[in-house]
Design a protein around this motif. Structure first.
Motif, mmCIF file in Angstrom:
data_model
loop_
_atom_site.group_PDB
_atom_site.id
_atom_site.type_symbol
_atom_site.label_atom_id
_atom_site.label_comp_id
_atom_site.label_asym_id
_atom_site.label_seq_id
_atom_site.Cartn_x
_atom_site.Cartn_y
_atom_site.Cartn_z
ATOM 1 N N CYS A 155 14.992 5.829 -7.900
ATOM 2 C CA CYS A 155 13.774 5.107 -8.326
ATOM 3 C C CYS A 155 13.596 3.846 -7.495
ATOM 4 N N MET A 156 14.701 3.150 -7.270
ATOM 5 C CA MET A 156 14.654 1.931 -6.464
ATOM 6 C C MET A 156 14.244 2.253 -5.030
ATOM 7 N N GLN A 157 14.833 3.294 -4.472
ATOM 8 C CA GLN A 157 14.502 3.688 -3.104
ATOM 9 C C GLN A 157 13.011 3.994 -2.984
ATOM 10 N N ARG A 158 12.469 4.744 -3.946
ATOM 11 C CA ARG A 158 11.050 5.088 -3.931
ATOM 12 C C ARG A 158 10.199 3.821 -4.000
ATOM 13 N N ARG A 159 10.550 2.920 -4.903
ATOM 14 C CA ARG A 159 9.791 1.668 -5.060
ATOM 15 C C ARG A 159 9.866 0.825 -3.785
ATOM 16 N N LEU A 160 11.036 0.732 -3.192
ATOM 17 C CA LEU A 160 11.179 -0.045 -1.957
ATOM 18 C C LEU A 160 10.377 0.579 -0.808
ATOM 19 N N ARG A 161 10.405 1.953 -0.722
ATOM 20 C CA ARG A 161 9.613 2.612 0.317
ATOM 21 C C ARG A 161 8.126 2.366 0.113
ATOM 22 N N ASP A 162 7.662 2.419 -1.140
ATOM 23 C CA ASP A 162 6.249 2.145 -1.438
ATOM 24 C C ASP A 162 5.875 0.715 -1.056
ATOM 25 N N LEU A 163 6.752 -0.217 -1.385
ATOM 26 C CA LEU A 163 6.484 -1.618 -1.034
ATOM 27 C C LEU A 163 6.448 -1.803 0.476
ATOM 28 N N LEU A 164 7.389 -1.177 1.173
ATOM 29 C CA LEU A 164 7.434 -1.282 2.627
ATOM 30 C C LEU A 164 6.182 -0.673 3.254
ATOM 31 N N ARG A 165 5.754 0.516 2.766
ATOM 32 C CA ARG A 165 4.535 1.142 3.278
ATOM 33 C C ARG A 165 3.318 0.241 3.056
ATOM 34 N N ALA A 166 3.206 -0.333 1.864
ATOM 35 C CA ALA A 166 2.075 -1.224 1.563
ATOM 36 C C ALA A 166 2.088 -2.447 2.481
ATOM 37 N N LYS A 167 3.265 -2.987 2.727
ATOM 38 C CA LYS A 167 3.390 -4.147 3.614
ATOM 39 C C LYS A 167 2.979 -3.776 5.042
ATOM 40 N N GLU A 168 3.416 -2.602 5.514
ATOM 41 C CA GLU A 168 3.061 -2.146 6.860
ATOM 42 C C GLU A 168 1.561 -1.887 6.975
ATOM 43 N N LEU A 169 0.945 -1.326 5.930
ATOM 44 C CA LEU A 169 -0.502 -1.074 5.940
ATOM 45 C C LEU A 169 -1.276 -2.387 6.007
ATOM 46 N N ARG A 170 -0.833 -3.382 5.242
ATOM 47 C CA ARG A 170 -1.503 -4.690 5.281
ATOM 48 C C ARG A 170 -1.392 -5.309 6.666
ATOM 49 N N ALA A 171 -0.230 -5.182 7.276
ATOM 50 C CA ALA A 171 -0.021 -5.737 8.618
ATOM 51 C C ALA A 171 -0.899 -5.003 9.641
ATOM 52 N N ALA A 172 -0.994 -3.677 9.529
ATOM 53 C CA ALA A 172 -1.831 -2.892 10.445
ATOM 54 C C ALA A 172 -3.305 -3.236 10.268
ATOM 55 N N SER A 173 -3.736 -3.410 8.999
ATOM 56 C CA SER A 173 -5.135 -3.788 8.726
ATOM 57 C C SER A 173 -5.457 -5.146 9.291
ATOM 58 N N ALA A 174 -4.516 -6.075 9.118
ATOM 59 C CA ALA A 174 -4.730 -7.434 9.634
ATOM 60 C C ALA A 174 -4.797 -7.420 11.158
ATOM 61 N N ALA A 175 -3.924 -6.616 11.784
ATOM 62 C CA ALA A 175 -3.930 -6.530 13.252
ATOM 63 C C ALA A 175 -5.237 -5.898 13.748
ATOM 64 N N ALA A 176 -5.711 -4.845 13.057
ATOM 65 C CA ALA A 176 -6.960 -4.186 13.452
ATOM 66 C C ALA A 176 -8.149 -5.120 13.254
ATOM 67 N N ALA A 177 -8.141 -5.906 12.199
ATOM 68 C CA ALA A 177 -9.256 -6.840 11.940
ATOM 69 C C ALA A 177 -9.271 -7.961 12.967
ATOM 70 N N GLY A 178 -8.093 -8.289 13.521
ATOM 71 C CA GLY A 178 -8.015 -9.365 14.517
ATOM 72 C C GLY A 178 -8.453 -8.959 15.900
ATOM 73 N N ARG A 179 -8.684 -7.673 16.145
ATOM 74 C CA ARG A 179 -9.063 -7.220 17.497
ATOM 75 C C ARG A 179 -10.491 -7.465 17.773
#
Length: 179
Positions: A155-179
């Motif tokens: 359960c912890m692994q799943r939650r951590l993977r979800d959090l990591l994916r969400a963090k990576e998506l936010r970073a990718a969105s921010a990078a795309a918006a900055g272009r």
């Protein structure tokens, strides 16, 4: 800047004294991690005559426990005190906030007392389960692996993977918006 050790210095109040031309702190806030030491520092530092630097200011200097060993090297405490505001000759007092000092050894306590016998210690404590929950929640919010032995929990692994994916998506969105 560094102050001269032979400078005449008068410190305000009975809880502080001068050391090599600098005022020693009048008090120190200590506590365990997640026991509101930062919040207490913030509240106390709102007073116009109290100066408490953030603990990050001390990371570049001498190790705090070694700095208070004035018998071995009196200059280490002088360098440590350079991180405090100069309150010499003013109506202000200075303080420290060091949560890691909660695990002070008898030797460390003896060093504090030898250098600053009037300095007061303010200790913050927190109910252990609430402190651990707060620490665990902070770890999850930041996407860190909370505690190594819990890393195998599915359960912890799943939650951590979800959090990591969400963090990576936010970073990718921010990078795309900055272009």
């Amino acid at each position: 800047g560094e102050r001269k050790p032979d400078r005449a210095c008068s410190c305000h109040g009975s809880l502080s004294r001068s050391y090599r031309g600098q005022c020693l702190p009048s008090f120190m806030i200590i506590g365990s991690q997640k026991a509101a030491t930062s919040k207490l520092r913030w509240y106390v530092s709102r007073h116009p005559d109290v100066r408490i630097p953030k603990e990050e200011n001390f990371h570049k200097g001498p190790p705090p426990v070694a700095a208070w060993d004035t018998e071995t090297d009196p200059t280490l405490l002088t360098r440590f005190l350079d991180n405090l505001d100069d309150v010499c000759g003013t109506t202000s007092i200075s303080g420290l906030k060091m949560p890691d000092y909660i695990v002070m050894s008898n030797l460390t306590i003896a060093r504090f007392y030898a250098a600053a016998p009037t300095m007061r210690i303010v200790l913050t404590l927190r109910e252990p389960i609430a402190r651990m929950y707060s620490y665990f929640s902070m770890q999850l919010r930041l996407g860190w692996s909370p505690i190594n032995h819990m890393g195998k929990n599915p359960c912890m692994q799943r939650r951590l993977r979800d959090l990591l994916r969400a963090k990576e998506l936010r970073a990718a969105s921010a990078a795309a918006a900055g272009r």
